[in-house]
Motif scaffolding. Structure first.
Motif, PDB file in Angstrom:
ATOM      1  N   ALA A 199      90.689   0.113  14.564  1.00  0.00           N
ATOM      2  CA  ALA A 199      91.493   0.758  13.305  1.00  0.00           C
ATOM      3  C   ALA A 199      92.818   0.431  13.480  1.00  0.00           C
ATOM      4  CB  ALA A 199      90.838   1.910  12.978  1.00  0.00           C
ATOM      5  N   ARG A 200      93.286   0.630  14.440  1.00  0.00           N
ATOM      6  CA  ARG A 200      94.765   0.550  14.815  1.00  0.00           C
ATOM      7  C   ARG A 200      95.166  -0.809  14.687  1.00  0.00           C
ATOM      8  NH1 ARG A 200      93.952   4.274  19.098  1.00  0.00           N
ATOM      9  NH2 ARG A 200      94.029   2.361  20.703  1.00  0.00           N
ATOM     10  N   ALA A 201      94.335  -1.705  15.044  1.00  0.00           N
ATOM     11  CA  ALA A 201      94.895  -3.123  15.233  1.00  0.00           C
ATOM     12  C   ALA A 201      95.031  -3.888  13.823  1.00  0.00           C
ATOM     13  CB  ALA A 201      93.805  -3.964  16.043  1.00  0.00           C
ATOM     14  N   ILE A 202      93.973  -3.703  13.046  1.00  0.00           N
ATOM     15  CA  ILE A 202      94.108  -3.929  11.600  1.00  0.00           C
ATOM     16  C   ILE A 202      94.714  -3.203  10.598  1.00  0.00           C
ATOM     17  CG2 ILE A 202      92.383  -4.716   9.661  1.00  0.00           C
ATOM     18  CD1 ILE A 202      90.065  -5.098  11.896  1.00  0.00           C
ATOM     19  N   ARG A 233      95.842  -9.057  18.921  1.00  0.00           N
ATOM     20  CA  ARG A 233      96.773  -9.629  18.120  1.00  0.00           C
ATOM     21  C   ARG A 233      96.289 -10.423  16.867  1.00  0.00           C
ATOM     22  NH1 ARG A 233     101.168 -12.478  22.376  1.00  0.00           N
ATOM     23  NH2 ARG A 233     101.806 -10.569  23.057  1.00  0.00           N
ATOM     24  N   GLN A 234      94.980 -11.142  17.225  1.00  0.00           N
ATOM     25  CA  GLN A 234      94.505 -12.004  15.985  1.00  0.00           C
ATOM     26  C   GLN A 234      94.191 -10.824  14.979  1.00  0.00           C
ATOM     27  OE1 GLN A 234      90.615 -13.569  17.319  1.00  0.00           O
ATOM     28  NE2 GLN A 234      90.529 -15.218  15.735  1.00  0.00           N
ATOM     29  N   LEU A 235      93.489  -9.600  15.327  1.00  0.00           N
ATOM     30  CA  LEU A 235      93.018  -8.642  14.159  1.00  0.00           C
ATOM     31  C   LEU A 235      94.581  -8.203  13.312  1.00  0.00           C
ATOM     32  CD1 LEU A 235      90.633  -6.330  16.161  1.00  0.00           C
ATOM     33  CD2 LEU A 235      90.424  -8.473  15.031  1.00  0.00           C
ATOM     34  N   ALA A 236      95.506  -8.158  13.696  1.00  0.00           N
ATOM     35  CA  ALA A 236      96.686  -8.146  12.987  1.00  0.00           C
ATOM     36  C   ALA A 236      96.946  -9.097  11.934  1.00  0.00           C
ATOM     37  CB  ALA A 236      97.962  -7.910  13.978  1.00  0.00           C
ATOM     38  N   ALA A 237      96.309 -10.151  11.824  1.00  0.00           N
ATOM     39  CA  ALA A 237      96.445 -11.047  10.793  1.00  0.00           C
ATOM     40  C   ALA A 237      95.491 -10.926   9.624  1.00  0.00           C
ATOM     41  CB  ALA A 237      96.248 -12.387  11.269  1.00  0.00           C
ATOM     42  N   ILE A 238      94.541  -9.829   9.772  1.00  0.00           N
ATOM     43  CA  ILE A 238      93.516  -9.497   8.843  1.00  0.00           C
ATOM     44  C   ILE A 238      94.125  -9.061   7.554  1.00  0.00           C
ATOM     45  CG2 ILE A 238      91.372  -8.153   8.428  1.00  0.00           C
ATOM     46  CD1 ILE A 238      90.679  -8.786  11.130  1.00  0.00           C
TER      47      ILE A 238
END
Length: 299
Positions: free
Chosen positions: A253-256, A224-229
């Motif tokens: 790679a999917r998360a960002i 979830r944190q990586l989605a904010a990048i």
């Protein structure tokens, strides 16, 4: 420049730079129990030649940086991911890297991390978006238990006793990289042993390695944190990685948002010299995606 110590928050970090300080900064973050020597100085020089001011450093609890006065986690605490055995988290290690940039008077930097260094670099990009121009995460994962896990038996290396004898230490490192290294690329055994000896001579810290492992295991799932990048992101992973399975790279790679995935056939959990040209080109290309933001000026 030669190795230098600086204060970053409550720790001292040992670092070294390559290239012109007026060029865009490129911060290199290394992995679990690995000293900054993991970023070979020849590779650093190649990156500097492409127009970066390159910074490599020892994370806390490794090499010549501060050895933390904190509990040494037990094997049981590591297995259970018990936060009571952790002296710090990945977020603290990310703050260390930002503190190093502060010391150098660098407002923004491109950040490249390998293995645990990738986890730290991801955390920097998520928590300090105004400081990270672009992100490259190499052979890392999201912290999720469903992806990027090691092959059976590999993680036991980090739980084993580290020899105090120099030659035994070198042998242990050589054997381990024989297991996790890249089967698809030539391996320079003599250079590997030479650099293991260099690391031993700079100082080894088995308790620090255990504390770093505890930081990884207790920092949790960062998906979830990586989605904010928001920084342009490249994820690099080898198809033959036995320490962090390739699924870790795919999940990252999917998360960002907007991240690109580059897979390297035959690469394991190391940075073989034969892959450097592709990695350098990829770092340069990803930095260019930041457009005008790729210029990292001093304060």
């Amino acid at each position: 420049m030669p190795e230098t110590l600086c204060t970053a928050g409550d720790v001292e970090l040992c670092y070294e730079t390559f290239g012109d300080h007026s060029d865009p900064a490129l911060l290199l973050v290394m992995g679990l129990s690995m000293q900054m020597l993991g970023w070979h100085e020849d590779l650093c020089e190649e990156l500097a030649a492409r127009g970066f001011f390159v910074i490599r450093y020892d994370n806390r609890d490794v090499g010549r940086s501060t050895s933390i006065r904190g509990p040494v986690p037990s094997t049981w605490q590591l297995i259970r991911r018990d936060k009571r055995g952790a002296a710090y988290q990945l977020a603290d290690m990310a703050a260390d890297g930002i503190g190093l940039l502060d010391h150098l008077g660098i407002e923004r930097a491109h950040v490249v991390g390998a293995s645990m260094g990738g986890m730290i670099a991801q955390t920097m990009a998520a928590r300090y978006p105004d400081r990270v121009i672009s992100l490259v995460s190499i052979m890392s994962n999201t912290g999720a238990r469903t992806s990027g896990q090691p092959k059976l038996g590999v993680i036991g290396y980090f739980l084993g006793k580290v020899p105090s004898d120099r030659e035994a230490y070198i042998e242990r490192i050589a054997n381990f990289f024989g297991v996790i290294g890249s089967p698809g690329f030539p391996r320079d055994e003599a250079e590997l042993r030479e650099r293991a000896g260099m690391a031993y001579d700079r100082g080894i810290n088995p308790a620090g390695s255990a504390r770093q492992l505890a930081a990884i295991l207790t920092s949790g799932d960062r998906t979830r944190q990586l989605a904010a990048i928001t920084a342009p992101t490249l994820v690099i992973h080898g198809t033959a990685d036995r320490l962090i399975a390739p699924s870790g790279g795919r999940a990252t790679a999917r998360a960002i948002p907007g991240a690109r995935l580059m897979t390297v056939e035959g690469m394991g959990h190391d940075l073989p010299r034969a892959v450097w040209p592709r990695i350098v080109d990829a770092i340069v290309e990803n930095a260019a995606r930041a457009g005008e933001g790729a210029t990292a000026g001093a304060r």
